[in-house]
Design an enzyme around this catalytic site. Structure first.
Site: not given
Ligand code: BES
Ligand code: ZN
Length: 625
Positions: A161, A316, A403
Site C-alpha cells: 500500500q 488492523e 483517520y
C-alpha cells in the site's frame, strides 16, 4: 506506564549500504507515460479485468531480488488490443500471451508511478505471463541483513500500500481491480515465506511453499515476508508469527486477540477471511500495522509488555471489514478505509476494555487531529475527507484527516441516529458491498437512502457537505472528553514540581495517561524538571509511544544530554510515525539539533524502508543543501 519497552531487545544495527537504482533499461521504450485513469496507475482496468494471479517467485537474499513469473488470468472486452500493467523497479525478461512469447513495450519511468508495461492482446486472450526480476531498490521490498534483525537472521518483507505492489508484481496497481491468487515461493531454509494468504506449514520436497488467497483482493493487499519465523496459535483461527527471540513477548502481548475478534464479529458480522494471524516484523517496518488479509503485519514497537498498545491490532483487524471487504475505489476515497477503521477499532476497544479506556484513545486521536489541522492551516484542501490526489503520490493523503476526521464524522452520524440504528446500518453496508469498492459519493448516497432519509432532521444535522467536502472540522463540533484525563490534568503541575504524593498517585496510570501528561507539558520545558521526571519514570526507556513523545519534548526543550538516547531510538525504530516528529523537531530546533538530525540520519537511513526514506529525504536532504 510500567511495561518497559524492549527497544534494546529488538536492537538492530545498520550496516547495509544498498540502494542505488539501476538506470539502464534495455527494453524498447515508448513515449507513453500518461496515466490513463487518473488513479496513479497505467493500467487499462476499464477494458481488461485480471481475475486471478499465479505467482512463482524465488527469494534470493544474497542478490536481494525476487525472480520468477506472474501469470494473470485475463478477461478483455471485445476489440481490446492491449493490456497495460504497472511496474516499477522491475526488469521484465519475457512476456508470454497464451503460452506464446510476445513483444512488449515499456513506458517512460516515472519517479512515483513507475512504468506502464504494454502487452499486445486480443479479446479472447486468457493467460498473460510476465517473467521478471525485481531490482534491489524495489520500493515495496525491505531486505534486511542478519545484523538488522532481532534474531540475527536476514529478513524480507513487502509493503504494497498504496502503490508499491507494482515494484514486486507486475499488476494493475489500483484498488478497483480485485483478484484471487495462488503463489509458489522458494526460499532457502531456515527461512520461511509467509503471504497474505493461506500459509502452508511446510515446503514441498523441492523447497517450494504453496499459498492460496481464495477471496478477491486489490493489489495493495498483496504481501510477502520471509525470515526465520515461528508460529503460536491462540485458538484454531488466530495466532502470532514472530522471530524466535520475540515470540514470548509477542504472544503475551496479544492474548486478547480472540476476544477482539469476537467483539468485532458481534458488531459487524462474521469475519470473512478464515484465519487472522499477526506477523511481527523487524523494527524498520515503516508503519504501525498493515492489514494484509489473513496476516496483519505489525511493528514490534507495540510490544510494550503490558498490552497497552494493542489498539493497533484492533485497527488492523477492523480493516478485515472496512478496507479489505469494502475497499476505497480510489485513494481519493481513502477515508472510507481508514476513517471507518478507526471508528470500528474504537468500538472493538470499547467493547473489550470499556468506555473509559476507549475515551482516552478518542481524546488522544483528537489531539493528533487538532495538531494536524493547525499544521495544515485553514482551508487546506487536503483537510477534506474527499481528497484530490490525481497526479500526486497517494501517500500525501495519509494524514489524520482520513483517520481522525473520518472517525469523528462517523461518530457524529452515530450520535444523530443512535448507536443501535447506526450499527445495524453498518453491518448491512459491509454485507451488501463485500468484496467490492466504494466511492465517497456512493457511500453518501447509500447513507442517505438507508439511514438519513428516515427522518428529515437527520439529514440536516449530518452536515455532510461540511464534513466531507470542506476543510477542517465543521462549526459546532464538540471535542471529545476523557474523565481519566481530568486526574492527569490535576496532578500535572504537582508532578512537574516533583511532589512525592503526586508521584505515588500515578501508580495505576496507563500508557495513555502518560501520553496525555507528556503532551500537556508546555515546550520548551525546564530541563531540570525533565531530568527529575526521567529519573523517576524513565520515560525514554518506556514503550515506543511514550519514549517518542518524551524525546520530541526533550528536543524542543533543548535537552542536549538526551542526544545518545535519541540516536539509539532513531537507529532502532523505522516507523515513520515516530521518525517524522522526532527528526522534524530536531530540524527546527536550531543548529545543534539540525546538525545532529543530519548526522543520525546519515547513519540510520540505509536501515529504513523506502516509505520512510521518501518522507525524510524531503525533510532532511533538501534542506541540507
Ligand atoms: N493501511 C494502513 C497503513 C497504510 C496506509 C500504509 C496508507 C500505506 C498507505 C494501516 O492500517 C494503518 O492505518 N496503520 C497505522 C496504524 C494505526 C493504528 C492508525 C500506522 O501504521 O500507524
Ligand atoms: Zn488503517
Amino acid at each position: 506506564m510500567r511495561g518497559k519497552f524492549i527497544l534494546s531487545c529488538i536492537l538492530f544495527v545498520f550496516v547495509l549500504a544498498c540502494e542505488t537504482k539501476p538506470s539502464t533499461r534495455k527494453e524498447q521504450s515508448i513515449d507513453n507515460d500518461s496515466l490513463i485513469n487518473h488513479q496513479q496507475s497505467h493500467a487499462n482496468s476499464d477494458e481488461v479485468s485480471l481475475d486471478s494471479l499465479s505467482l512463482k517467485l524465488r527469494v534470493n537474499f544474497d542478490s536481494q531480488e525476487l525472480s520468477g513469473s506472474a501469470t494473470w488470468f485475463v478477461r478483455a472486452k471485445e476489440g481490446v488490443d492491449e493490456l497495460a500493467l504497472d511496474i516499477r523497479s522491475i526488469e521484465v525478461k519475457e512476456v508470454l500471451v497464451d503460452g506464446v512469447k510476445t513483444s512488449f513495450k515499456l513506458g517512460k519511468d516515472h519517479p512515483v508511478y513507475g512504468q506502464g508495461l504494454y502487452i499486445p492482446i486480443t479479446g479472447d486472450v486468457e493467460i498473460v505471463e510476465v517473467r521478471y526480476k525485481t531490482f534491489p531498490s524495489a520500493e515495496a521490498l525491505q531486505w534486511m541483513s542478519g545484523e538488522q534483525t532481532s534474531g540475527g537472521k536476514p529478513f524480507l518483507y513487502t509493503q504494497s500500500q498504496a502503490i508499491l505492489a507494482r515494484s514486486w508484481v507486475p499488476c494493475m496497481d489500483l484498488p478497483a481491480n480485485r483478484f484471487t491468487y495462488s503463489a509458489a515461493i522458494y526460499c532457502e531454509a531456515p527461512f520461511r515465506p509467509l503471504m497474505s494468504a493461506e500459509n502452508p506449514k511446510e515446503a514441498d520436497e523441492e523447497g517450494w511453499y504453496h499459498f492460496a488467497m481464495r477471496e478477491p483482493i486489490p493489489s495493495y493487499l498483496l504481501a510477502l515476508a520471509a525470515g526465520e519465523l515461528e508460529y503460536r496459535a491462540y485458538d484454531e483461527r488466530c495466532g502470532v508469527f514472530a522471530e524466535p527471540v520475540v515470540m514470548e513477548i509477542a504472544y503475551k502481548e496479544l492474548v486478547d486477540l480472540p476476544e477482539m475478534m469476537e467483539a468485532a464479529e458481534a458488531l459487524y458480522g462474521p469475519y470473512s477471511w478464515g484465519q487472522y494471524d499477526v506477523l511481527f516484523l523487524p523494527s524498520s517496518f515503516p508503519f504501525g500495522g498493515m492489514e494484509n488479509p489473513r496476516l496483519t503485519f505489525a511493528t514490534p514497537t507495540i510490544l510494550a509488555g503490558d498490552g497497552s498498545l494493542v489498539s493497533l491490532v484492533a485497527h488492523e483487524l477492523a480493516h478485515s471489514w472496512s478496507g479489505n471487504l469494502v475497499t476505497n475505489r480510489t485513494w481519493n476515497d481513502f477515508w472510507l478505509n481508514e476513517g471507518f477503521t478507526v471508528y470500528f477499532e474504537q468500538r472493538i476497544m470499547e467493547s473489550v476494555y470499556g468506555k473509559e479506556y476507549a475515551d482516552m484513545l478518542r481524546v488522544l486521536g483528537y489531539q493528533d487531529l487538532k495538531e494536524t489541522l493547525e499544521e495544515m492551516g485553514p482551508n487546506n484542501l487536503d483537510a477534506r475527507l474527499y481528497l484530490e490526489l490525481d497526479g500526486r503520490d497517494p501517500d500525501e493523503g495519509m494524514s489524520d484527516i482520513a483517520y481522525e476526521k473520518g472517525r469523528f464524522f462517523l461518530e457524529h452520524i452515530e450520535h444523530i441516529v443512535g448507536r443501535e440504528r447506526f450499527d445495524a446500518f453498518l453491518k448491512t453496508y459491509f454485507a451488501k458491498h463485500a468484496f467490492q469498492t466504494m466511492t465517497t459519493a456512493g457511500f453518501i448516497d447509500y447513507l442517505k437512502a438507508n439511514l438519513l432519509n428516515q427522518n428529515p432532521s437527520y439529514l440536516k444535522q449530518a452536515n455532510i457537505d461540511a464534513w466531507v467536502y470542506q476543510a477542517g472540522l465543521p462549526k459546532g463540533f464538540v471535542p471529545p472528553q476523557a474523565a481519566a484525563f481530568d486526574q492527569v490534568d490535576k496532578l500535572s503541575p504537582k508532578l512537574l514540581a516533583g511532589k512525592q504524593e503526586a508521584i505515588n498517585a500515578t501508580a495505576k496510570w496507563t500508557t495513555h495517561h502518560w501520553l496525555h501528561f507528556i503532551r500537556g507539558i508546555q515546550a520548551p520545558a525546564d530541563t531540570a524538571q525533565l531530568r527529575t521526571l526521567e529519573k523517576v519514570f524513565e520515560f525514554s526507556r518506556a514503550n515506543a509511544e511514550i519514549a517518542n513523545a518524551w524525546l520530541v519534548l526533550s528536543v524542543q526543550s533543548d535537552w542536549q544530554a538526551m542526544t545518545p538516547t535519541i540516536e539509539e531510538f532513531l537507529t532502532v525504530v523505522g516507523r515513520r510515525k515516530f521518525l517524522t516528529p522526532l527528526y522534524g523537531a530536531m530540524n527546527q530546533a536550531g543548529p545543534y539539533w539540525k546538525q545532529t538530525a543530519q548526522d543520525i540520519y546519515a547513519k540510520a537511513r540505509k536501515g529504513y524502508h523506502a516509505v520512510s526514506v521518501h518522507s525524510l529525504d524531503e525533510m532532511l536532504l533538501e534542506k541540507a543543501q
